[in-house]
Design an enzyme around this catalytic site. Structure first.
Site, short mmCIF file in Angstrom:
data_model
loop_
_atom_site.label_atom_id
_atom_site.label_comp_id
_atom_site.label_asym_id
_atom_site.label_seq_id
_atom_site.Cartn_x
_atom_site.Cartn_y
_atom_site.Cartn_z
N LYS A 11 0.82 -1.22 0.00
CA LYS A 11 0.00 0.00 0.00
C LYS A 11 0.86 1.28 0.00
O LYS A 11 2.07 1.22 0.30
CB LYS A 11 -0.93 -0.02 1.21
N TYR A 42 -12.40 -1.51 -4.20
CA TYR A 42 -12.97 -1.75 -2.87
C TYR A 42 -14.50 -1.65 -2.87
O TYR A 42 -15.09 -1.39 -1.82
CB TYR A 42 -12.37 -0.77 -1.86
N PHE A 58 -15.70 3.61 6.65
CA PHE A 58 -14.29 3.90 6.35
C PHE A 58 -13.99 3.98 4.85
O PHE A 58 -12.86 4.27 4.46
CB PHE A 58 -13.36 2.88 7.03
N ARG A 78 -2.36 -14.35 3.85
CA ARG A 78 -3.01 -13.71 5.00
C ARG A 78 -2.20 -13.95 6.28
O ARG A 78 -2.08 -13.06 7.13
CB ARG A 78 -4.45 -14.19 5.15
N THR A 86 -5.59 -7.44 10.30
CA THR A 86 -5.84 -6.17 9.61
C THR A 86 -5.33 -4.98 10.42
O THR A 86 -4.73 -4.05 9.87
CB THR A 86 -7.36 -6.00 9.36
N ARG A 99 2.29 -6.79 8.74
CA ARG A 99 1.58 -5.64 9.30
C ARG A 99 2.15 -5.25 10.65
O ARG A 99 2.16 -4.06 11.00
CB ARG A 99 0.08 -5.93 9.37
N ASN A 111 -2.13 0.05 6.73
CA ASN A 111 -1.61 -1.21 7.28
C ASN A 111 -0.69 -1.95 6.31
O ASN A 111 -0.59 -3.18 6.35
CB ASN A 111 -2.77 -2.09 7.75
N HIS A 135 -2.29 -5.42 1.48
CA HIS A 135 -3.64 -5.98 1.28
C HIS A 135 -3.50 -7.39 0.75
O HIS A 135 -2.55 -7.69 0.03
CB HIS A 135 -4.43 -5.13 0.25
N GLU A 151 -9.67 -9.94 -8.20
CA GLU A 151 -8.72 -8.85 -7.93
C GLU A 151 -7.52 -8.90 -8.88
O GLU A 151 -7.04 -7.86 -9.35
CB GLU A 151 -8.28 -8.91 -6.46
P1 CMP Z 1 -7.64 -4.36 3.33
O1 CMP Z 1 -7.20 -5.77 3.49
O2 CMP Z 1 -6.97 -3.57 2.26
O3 CMP Z 1 -9.22 -4.32 3.08
C1 CMP Z 1 -10.02 -3.20 3.42
C2 CMP Z 1 -9.24 -2.18 4.20
O4 CMP Z 1 -10.00 -1.20 4.87
C3 CMP Z 1 -8.47 -2.87 5.29
O5 CMP Z 1 -7.41 -3.60 4.71
C4 CMP Z 1 -8.08 -1.70 6.19
O6 CMP Z 1 -6.82 -1.17 5.88
C5 CMP Z 1 -9.13 -0.64 5.85
N1 CMP Z 1 -9.89 -0.20 6.99
C6 CMP Z 1 -9.97 1.06 7.44
N2 CMP Z 1 -10.77 1.13 8.50
C7 CMP Z 1 -11.25 -0.12 8.73
C8 CMP Z 1 -12.14 -0.68 9.70
N3 CMP Z 1 -12.71 0.06 10.64
N4 CMP Z 1 -12.38 -2.01 9.63
C9 CMP Z 1 -11.81 -2.78 8.67
N5 CMP Z 1 -10.97 -2.29 7.71
C10 CMP Z 1 -10.68 -0.98 7.76
#
Ligand code: CMP
Length: 138
Positions: free
Chosen positions: A10, A50, A58, A86, A92, A103, A113, A116, A127
């Site tokens: 990212k 997304y 968010f 993962r 996350t 992460r 973070n 992805h 994707e």
């Molecule tokens: P990612 O795996 O890229 O998929 C969705 C992204 O939303 C997640 O990682 C987080 O970086 C981001 N995100 C931001 N806020 C939230 C939240 N409250 N809950 C879950 N994902 C969030």
């Protein structure tokens, strides 16, 4: 496609100069890189990627962040690629991620973070196809 997953390094990690360290960790963990490129998504492209999260609170911040700078998109191959990637990424929320995960090492917050990864084989295929044409997957 159960041996393929999709990953993003990212904009926060690209900005921090950790592309090289993250790719090293990916290959050390036994993944084969099948496709990789540096891109800078427009807001529209991030919103498309997304789209499943479009009703979440968010979503505006997430898509703004993902289009704020370049990121690295990748197709990664390994047996059981989706869960393996993962596991390497960690939770996350970097504050909840296990020691030894990407992460934990490179993530700064829930929103920023570092990486992805796809959450299912079906989404991995969707994707990968969002960013790569057939001829770019080697
Ligand atoms: P990612 O795996 O890229 O998929 C969705 C992204 O939303 C997640 O990682 C987080 O970086 C981001 N995100 C931001 N806020 C939230 C939240 N409250 N809950 C879950 N994902 C969030």
């Amino acid at each position: 496609m159960e041996n393929l997953t999709f990953g993003i390094i990212k904009p926060d990690a690209v900005k921090a100069g950790t592309i090289g360290s993250i790719i090293q960790r990916i290959t050390d963990d036994g993944f084969r890189i099948r496709a990789l490129k540096l891109i800078h998504m427009t807001l529209k492209q991030a919103e498309g990627f997304y789209a499943v999260h479009r009703e979440r609170p968010f979503f505006p911040g997430l898509t703004e962040f993902m289009s704020s700078g370049p990121c690295v998109v990748m197709a990664l191959e390994k047996t059981g690629a989706v869960p393996a990637w993962r596991n390497l990424m960690g939770a996350t929320d970097p504050a909840k991620a296990d020691e030894g995960t990407l992460r934990k090492a490179f993530g700064g917050s829930l929103g920023e973070n570092a990486v992805h990864g796809s959450d299912s084989d079906e989404n991995a295929a969707i994707e990968i196809a969002y960013f790569f044409s057939q001829i770019e997957i080697v």
